[in-house]
Scaffold this motif. Structure first.
Motif, short mmCIF file in Angstrom:
data_model
loop_
_atom_site.label_atom_id
_atom_site.label_comp_id
_atom_site.label_asym_id
_atom_site.label_seq_id
_atom_site.Cartn_x
_atom_site.Cartn_y
_atom_site.Cartn_z
N MET A 1 0.83 -1.20 0.00
CA MET A 1 0.00 0.00 0.00
C MET A 1 0.87 1.26 0.00
SD MET A 1 -3.01 -1.08 -0.24
CE MET A 1 -4.03 0.32 0.11
N LYS A 2 2.08 1.14 0.56
CA LYS A 2 2.97 2.30 0.66
C LYS A 2 3.35 2.85 -0.71
CE LYS A 2 7.47 3.40 2.64
NZ LYS A 2 8.60 2.85 3.37
N PHE A 3 3.48 1.97 -1.70
CA PHE A 3 3.94 2.37 -3.02
C PHE A 3 2.80 2.49 -4.03
CE2 PHE A 3 7.60 0.28 -1.03
CZ PHE A 3 8.49 1.35 -1.06
N LEU A 4 1.56 2.46 -3.55
CA LEU A 4 0.41 2.55 -4.43
C LEU A 4 0.38 3.86 -5.21
CD1 LEU A 4 -2.04 0.97 -5.33
CD2 LEU A 4 -3.35 2.06 -3.51
N LYS A 5 0.80 4.96 -4.57
CA LYS A 5 0.79 6.25 -5.28
C LYS A 5 1.80 6.25 -6.42
CE LYS A 5 3.75 8.27 -1.74
NZ LYS A 5 3.85 9.24 -0.68
N PHE A 6 2.94 5.58 -6.25
CA PHE A 6 3.93 5.50 -7.32
C PHE A 6 3.44 4.63 -8.46
CE2 PHE A 6 6.49 6.21 -3.44
CZ PHE A 6 6.94 7.49 -3.75
N LEU A 7 2.78 3.53 -8.12
CA LEU A 7 2.20 2.66 -9.13
C LEU A 7 1.13 3.40 -9.92
CD1 LEU A 7 1.99 -0.16 -10.39
CD2 LEU A 7 0.30 -0.70 -8.62
N SER A 8 0.31 4.18 -9.22
CA SER A 8 -0.75 4.95 -9.88
C SER A 8 -0.18 5.98 -10.84
CB SER A 8 -1.62 5.66 -8.84
OG SER A 8 -2.20 4.73 -7.97
N VAL A 9 0.86 6.69 -10.42
CA VAL A 9 1.49 7.68 -11.30
C VAL A 9 2.13 6.98 -12.50
CG1 VAL A 9 3.38 9.37 -11.45
CG2 VAL A 9 1.84 9.40 -9.50
N GLY A 10 2.74 5.83 -12.29
CA GLY A 10 3.34 5.07 -13.38
C GLY A 10 2.32 4.62 -14.40
N ILE A 11 1.19 4.14 -13.91
CA ILE A 11 0.12 3.71 -14.81
C ILE A 11 -0.44 4.90 -15.59
CG2 ILE A 11 -2.25 2.81 -14.88
CD1 ILE A 11 -1.40 0.91 -12.58
N LEU A 12 -0.65 6.02 -14.91
CA LEU A 12 -1.13 7.23 -15.57
C LEU A 12 -0.13 7.70 -16.63
CD1 LEU A 12 -3.22 9.52 -15.79
CD2 LEU A 12 -1.90 10.73 -14.04
N PHE A 13 1.16 7.68 -16.29
CA PHE A 13 2.20 8.07 -17.25
C PHE A 13 2.20 7.15 -18.46
CE2 PHE A 13 6.75 8.07 -18.59
CZ PHE A 13 6.78 9.37 -19.07
N GLY A 14 2.05 5.85 -18.24
CA GLY A 14 1.98 4.90 -19.33
C GLY A 14 0.79 5.15 -20.24
N ILE A 15 -0.36 5.45 -19.66
CA ILE A 15 -1.55 5.75 -20.46
C ILE A 15 -1.32 7.00 -21.29
CG2 ILE A 15 -3.96 6.51 -20.30
CD1 ILE A 15 -4.21 4.61 -17.84
N ILE A 16 -0.71 8.02 -20.70
CA ILE A 16 -0.43 9.26 -21.43
C ILE A 16 0.54 9.00 -22.59
CG2 ILE A 16 0.70 11.53 -21.26
CD1 ILE A 16 -0.52 11.69 -18.40
N LEU A 17 1.57 8.18 -22.35
CA LEU A 17 2.51 7.86 -23.43
C LEU A 17 1.83 7.13 -24.58
CD1 LEU A 17 5.78 6.79 -21.58
CD2 LEU A 17 5.37 8.87 -22.88
N VAL A 18 0.94 6.21 -24.26
CA VAL A 18 0.25 5.46 -25.31
C VAL A 18 -0.72 6.37 -26.06
CG1 VAL A 18 -1.40 3.59 -25.74
CG2 VAL A 18 0.51 3.22 -24.19
N LYS A 19 -1.51 7.15 -25.35
CA LYS A 19 -2.49 8.02 -25.99
C LYS A 19 -1.84 9.13 -26.82
CE LYS A 19 -6.23 6.06 -24.64
NZ LYS A 19 -7.11 5.43 -25.59
N SER A 20 -0.67 9.60 -26.42
CA SER A 20 0.03 10.64 -27.19
C SER A 20 0.85 10.05 -28.34
CB SER A 20 0.93 11.45 -26.28
OG SER A 20 2.02 10.67 -25.83
N GLU A 21 0.84 8.74 -28.45
CA GLU A 21 1.59 7.99 -29.46
C GLU A 21 3.10 8.15 -29.31
OE1 GLU A 21 0.16 8.89 -33.36
OE2 GLU A 21 -1.84 8.12 -32.93
#
Length: 137
Positions: free
Chosen positions: A1-21
């Motif tokens: 649970m301690k690293f959940l915020k980092f995992l969330s930011v990583g997933i969001l960053f990944g989505i942004i990279l995919v959507k921006s091509e």
């Protein structure tokens, strides 16, 4: 649970990279052939945001989590080291079709052949560590 915020930011960053091509092999191919400004816009905006962030960090005296002032060491002004290093990085980027960060995003999109690239990048990093002391810095 301690690293959940980092995992969330990583997933969001990944989505942004995919959507921006930004992880699209075709977009990277266009960039290296100077056919489109798409990737240059993404890279340029990242550089701009980084410059603004560093300016604000210095101006407002932002401290790290331990309460220490954030200090950036001066880099040596040498043209050759940056030309050689940048050329090697760019060559690897062009041959692989992805830079190191988005390689992990590509695995998340189901492109499992990128595991081979990550393995090769780790071997290259290990090899650099072995010869680091013999290289001019």
């Amino acid at each position: 649970m301690k690293f959940l915020k980092f995992l969330s930011v990583g997933i969001l960053f990944g989505i942004i990279l995919v959507k921006s091509e930004a992880v699209s092999w075709y977009r990277i191919y266009e960039m290296f052939r100077f056919e489109a400004l798409h990737m240059y816009g993404i890279i340029g905006s990242a550089v701009g945001v980084g410059m603004l962030g560093l300016f604000l960090f210095k101006r407002m005296g932002v401290k790290d989590v331990a309460g220490n002032s954030i200090a950036l060491p001066q880099k040596k002004k040498s043209v050759i080291r940056y030309l050689v290093g940048g050329s090697l990085f760019g060559l690897g980027w062009a041959l692989a079709g992805a830079c190191p960060g988005p390689m992990y995003v590509l695995i998340g999109t189901g492109n499992y052949s990128v595991v081979l690239l990550i393995f090769a990048a780790l071997i290259g990093t290990f090899a650099y560590g072995l010869v680091k002391e013999k290289l001019p810095h």
